[in-house]
Design an enzyme around this catalytic site. Structure first.
Site, PDB file in Angstrom:
ATOM      1  N   LYS A 165       0.812  -1.306   0.208  1.00  0.00           N
ATOM      2  CA  LYS A 165      -0.363  -0.163   0.071  1.00  0.00           C
ATOM      3  C   LYS A 165       1.128   1.359  -0.024  1.00  0.00           C
ATOM      4  O   LYS A 165       0.457   2.331  -0.973  1.00  0.00           O
ATOM      5  CB  LYS A 165      -0.783  -0.200   1.577  1.00  0.00           C
ATOM      6  CG  LYS A 165      -2.250  -1.287   1.371  1.00  0.00           C
ATOM      7  CD  LYS A 165      -2.776  -1.108   2.940  1.00  0.00           C
ATOM      8  CE  LYS A 165      -2.403  -1.161   4.092  1.00  0.00           C
ATOM      9  NZ  LYS A 165      -1.168  -2.193   4.303  1.00  0.00           N
ATOM     10  N   ARG A 185      -9.343   0.870   9.326  1.00  0.00           N
ATOM     11  CA  ARG A 185      -9.265  -0.423   9.040  1.00  0.00           C
ATOM     12  C   ARG A 185      -9.746  -1.540   9.755  1.00  0.00           C
ATOM     13  O   ARG A 185      -9.256  -2.642  10.299  1.00  0.00           O
ATOM     14  CB  ARG A 185      -7.373  -0.464   9.970  1.00  0.00           C
ATOM     15  CG  ARG A 185      -6.406  -0.649   9.264  1.00  0.00           C
ATOM     16  CD  ARG A 185      -4.795  -0.503  10.965  1.00  0.00           C
ATOM     17  NE  ARG A 185      -3.851  -1.243  10.498  1.00  0.00           N
ATOM     18  CZ  ARG A 185      -2.774  -0.858   9.724  1.00  0.00           C
ATOM     19  NH1 ARG A 185      -3.307   0.803   8.767  1.00  0.00           N
ATOM     20  NH2 ARG A 185      -1.632  -1.257   8.855  1.00  0.00           N
ATOM     21  N   ARG A 224      12.397  -5.663   5.244  1.00  0.00           N
ATOM     22  CA  ARG A 224      11.316  -3.961   4.645  1.00  0.00           C
ATOM     23  C   ARG A 224      12.476  -2.791   5.741  1.00  0.00           C
ATOM     24  O   ARG A 224      12.750  -2.811   6.953  1.00  0.00           O
ATOM     25  CB  ARG A 224      10.089  -3.489   5.240  1.00  0.00           C
ATOM     26  CG  ARG A 224      10.018  -1.811   4.885  1.00  0.00           C
ATOM     27  CD  ARG A 224       8.253  -2.199   4.658  1.00  0.00           C
ATOM     28  NE  ARG A 224       7.679  -1.768   6.354  1.00  0.00           N
ATOM     29  CZ  ARG A 224       6.609  -2.107   6.343  1.00  0.00           C
ATOM     30  NH1 ARG A 224       5.246  -1.998   5.668  1.00  0.00           N
ATOM     31  NH2 ARG A 224       5.825  -2.681   7.314  1.00  0.00           N
ATOM     32  N   ARG A 258      12.274  -1.030  10.657  1.00  0.00           N
ATOM     33  CA  ARG A 258      10.533  -0.542  11.873  1.00  0.00           C
ATOM     34  C   ARG A 258       9.861  -2.091  13.360  1.00  0.00           C
ATOM     35  O   ARG A 258      10.721  -3.134  13.214  1.00  0.00           O
ATOM     36  CB  ARG A 258       9.045  -0.684  11.470  1.00  0.00           C
ATOM     37  CG  ARG A 258       9.356   0.903  10.813  1.00  0.00           C
ATOM     38  CD  ARG A 258       7.808   1.043  10.125  1.00  0.00           C
ATOM     39  NE  ARG A 258       7.047  -0.082  10.115  1.00  0.00           N
ATOM     40  CZ  ARG A 258       5.702   0.269  10.106  1.00  0.00           C
ATOM     41  NH1 ARG A 258       5.064   0.389   8.497  1.00  0.00           N
ATOM     42  NH2 ARG A 258       4.710  -1.206  10.069  1.00  0.00           N
ATOM     43  N   ARG A 302       0.486  -8.832  13.371  1.00  0.00           N
ATOM     44  CA  ARG A 302      -0.067  -8.016  12.380  1.00  0.00           C
ATOM     45  C   ARG A 302      -1.506  -8.934  11.673  1.00  0.00           C
ATOM     46  O   ARG A 302      -2.034  -8.106  11.202  1.00  0.00           O
ATOM     47  CB  ARG A 302       0.966  -7.055  12.419  1.00  0.00           C
ATOM     48  CG  ARG A 302       1.976  -5.803  13.237  1.00  0.00           C
ATOM     49  CD  ARG A 302       2.319  -4.931  12.451  1.00  0.00           C
ATOM     50  NE  ARG A 302       2.562  -4.254  11.686  1.00  0.00           N
ATOM     51  CZ  ARG A 302       3.570  -4.768  10.831  1.00  0.00           C
ATOM     52  NH1 ARG A 302       4.771  -4.602  11.166  1.00  0.00           N
ATOM     53  NH2 ARG A 302       2.973  -3.641   9.656  1.00  0.00           N
TER      54      ARG A 302
HETATM   55  P1  ADP Z   1       1.813  -1.605   7.539  1.00  0.00           P
HETATM   56  O1  ADP Z   1       1.921  -0.660   5.982  1.00  0.00           O
HETATM   57  O2  ADP Z   1       2.432  -2.200   7.538  1.00  0.00           O
HETATM   58  O3  ADP Z   1       0.536  -1.952   7.400  1.00  0.00           O
HETATM   59  P2  ADP Z   1       1.000   1.106   8.874  1.00  0.00           P
HETATM   60  O4  ADP Z   1       2.160   1.569   8.692  1.00  0.00           O
HETATM   61  O5  ADP Z   1      -0.170   0.945   8.101  1.00  0.00           O
HETATM   62  O6  ADP Z   1       1.663  -0.612   9.025  1.00  0.00           O
HETATM   63  O7  ADP Z   1       0.745   0.769  10.891  1.00  0.00           O
HETATM   64  C1  ADP Z   1       1.299   0.674  11.358  1.00  0.00           C
HETATM   65  C2  ADP Z   1       0.889   0.638  13.182  1.00  0.00           C
HETATM   66  O8  ADP Z   1      -0.152   1.555  13.453  1.00  0.00           O
HETATM   67  C3  ADP Z   1      -0.380  -0.271  13.217  1.00  0.00           C
HETATM   68  O9  ADP Z   1      -0.227  -1.981  13.097  1.00  0.00           O
HETATM   69  C4  ADP Z   1      -0.872  -0.140  13.603  1.00  0.00           C
HETATM   70  O10 ADP Z   1      -0.882  -0.027  15.681  1.00  0.00           O
HETATM   71  C5  ADP Z   1      -1.002   1.657  14.013  1.00  0.00           C
HETATM   72  N1  ADP Z   1      -2.765   1.749  13.033  1.00  0.00           N
HETATM   73  C6  ADP Z   1      -2.046   1.973  11.204  1.00  0.00           C
HETATM   74  N2  ADP Z   1      -3.065   2.939  10.983  1.00  0.00           N
HETATM   75  C7  ADP Z   1      -4.020   2.168  12.165  1.00  0.00           C
HETATM   76  C8  ADP Z   1      -5.429   2.601  12.364  1.00  0.00           C
HETATM   77  N3  ADP Z   1      -6.621   2.970  10.974  1.00  0.00           N
HETATM   78  N4  ADP Z   1      -5.931   2.056  12.617  1.00  0.00           N
HETATM   79  C9  ADP Z   1      -5.799   1.598  14.166  1.00  0.00           C
HETATM   80  N5  ADP Z   1      -4.681   1.550  14.051  1.00  0.00           N
HETATM   81  C10 ADP Z   1      -3.076   2.263  13.263  1.00  0.00           C
HETATM   82  P1  ADP Z   2       2.099  -1.796   3.291  1.00  0.00           P
HETATM   83  O1  ADP Z   2       2.171   0.068   3.193  1.00  0.00           O
HETATM   84  O2  ADP Z   2       0.851  -2.802   2.444  1.00  0.00           O
HETATM   85  O3  ADP Z   2       2.065  -2.431   4.555  1.00  0.00           O
HETATM   86  P2  ADP Z   2       4.996  -1.629   1.642  1.00  0.00           P
HETATM   87  O4  ADP Z   2       4.062  -0.868   1.022  1.00  0.00           O
HETATM   88  O5  ADP Z   2       5.764  -1.203   2.771  1.00  0.00           O
HETATM   89  O6  ADP Z   2       4.025  -2.467   2.452  1.00  0.00           O
HETATM   90  O7  ADP Z   2       5.552  -3.058   0.781  1.00  0.00           O
HETATM   91  C1  ADP Z   2       6.217  -4.055   1.882  1.00  0.00           C
HETATM   92  C2  ADP Z   2       7.588  -4.401   1.888  1.00  0.00           C
HETATM   93  O8  ADP Z   2       7.350  -5.246   0.124  1.00  0.00           O
HETATM   94  C3  ADP Z   2       8.109  -3.089   0.961  1.00  0.00           C
HETATM   95  O9  ADP Z   2       9.955  -4.196   1.634  1.00  0.00           O
HETATM   96  C4  ADP Z   2       8.354  -3.078  -0.225  1.00  0.00           C
HETATM   97  O10 ADP Z   2       9.698  -3.041  -1.033  1.00  0.00           O
HETATM   98  C5  ADP Z   2       7.974  -4.798  -0.053  1.00  0.00           C
HETATM   99  N1  ADP Z   2       7.160  -4.436  -1.956  1.00  0.00           N
HETATM  100  C6  ADP Z   2       6.011  -3.877  -2.212  1.00  0.00           C
HETATM  101  N2  ADP Z   2       5.345  -3.994  -3.370  1.00  0.00           N
HETATM  102  C7  ADP Z   2       6.248  -5.305  -3.512  1.00  0.00           C
HETATM  103  C8  ADP Z   2       6.030  -5.678  -4.845  1.00  0.00           C
HETATM  104  N3  ADP Z   2       5.400  -6.300  -5.773  1.00  0.00           N
HETATM  105  N4  ADP Z   2       6.789  -7.081  -4.512  1.00  0.00           N
HETATM  106  C9  ADP Z   2       7.395  -7.712  -4.174  1.00  0.00           C
HETATM  107  N5  ADP Z   2       8.494  -7.054  -3.059  1.00  0.00           N
HETATM  108  C10 ADP Z   2       6.879  -5.507  -2.847  1.00  0.00           C
END
Ligand code: ADP
Ligand code: ADP
Length: 219
Positions: A15, A90, A129, A162, A173
């Protein structure tokens, strides 16, 4: 009328990566709830400190805190054209709150791309990541490495892993996603705005598919 696009998908689906690639093309600001929480933590605000405990455990921050934060962010002038939301909503309660707030801005959720990636792929993506300190740009040590080890291509800042990307927290998660966030897929499908994109493809191909799906939904 403003345009609101909501990216859904499990942690690690891509995302953030995709939002960074398409936000300028769509002319919409990228609003990442996780980035805003991490920024608050860096600045040691009360919100940041409240959120940190949940984030480090891999749990969701309570709805009331999260909804208030997003409402404030979406009211800022740069969101006049709408927004590209990444990580919010979420929970079903957050989705309902979002509908209500967008109604006040004379808008609604126009498109919900669901980036579908099987669970088995997610752990490797998240544990590899690397995130940039300055602006949250994301890389992967194998799948999307930066040009120079440990340095962000975009702004030269340091890359870090992270705390919540440790294998143990990642598993938690993903479970939290399946229990609390996955119901949004059916919710947005029923609303007629869901579009599925295959997130296992190379990053550039996912971008192409996403832009096509969003263009179709907002034409
Ligand atoms: P990822 O990109 O790996 O899905 P995020 O950066 O979006 O992780 O989120 C990291 C953490 O921040 C989540 O595990 C949660 O604790 C918190 N968080 C982010 N967005 C939300 C949301 N919309 N509602 C509740 N907690 C959130
Ligand atoms: P999210 O925000 O949904 O948690 P991220 O965009 O942070 O996901 O991506 C999670 C990890 O996977 C990062 O290390 C990113 O570089 C990698 N990644 C994202 N898209 C792809 C893809 N299409 N193929 C392989 N690796 C990917």
């Amino acid at each position: 009328m403003p345009v609101y696009v909501v990216l859904v998908g499990p942690p690690g689906a891509g995302k953030g990566t995709q939002a960074q690639a398409i936000s300028a093309k769509l002319g919409l600001p990228h609003i990442s709830s996780g980035d805003i929480f991490r920024e608050n933590l860096k600045l040691q605000t009360e919100l940041g400190q409240q959120a940190a405990a949940y984030m480090n455990r891999g749990e969701l921050v309570p709805d009331d805190l999260t909804i208030a934060m997003i409402q404030e962010r979406l009211s800022r002038p740069d969101c006049a054209p709408g927004a590209l939301l990444d990580g919010f909503p979420r929970t079903p309660a957050q989705a309902e709150a979002l509908n209500e707030m967008l109604g006040k801005f004379n808008g609604s959720v126009n498109a919900v791309p669901y980036i579908n990636v099987p669970e088995a792929v997610l752990v490797e993506r998240l544990t590899g990541r690397w995130t940039c300190r300055a602006a949250g740009h994301v890389y992967h040590e194998k799948f999307n490495p930066p040009q120079a080890l440990g340095v962000c291509d975009v702004d030269g800042s340091e890359l870090y892993q992270r705390e919540d990307d440790k294998a143990e927290t990642v598993t938690r998660r993903i479970r939290v996603y399946l229990e609390q966030t996955a119901p949004l897929i059916a919710y947005y499908q029923a609303a007629g705005v869901l579009m599925e994109v295959d997130g296992t493809q190379p990053i550039e191909q996912v971008t192409v598919d996403l832009l096509a799906a969003i263009a179709k939904a907002t034409e």
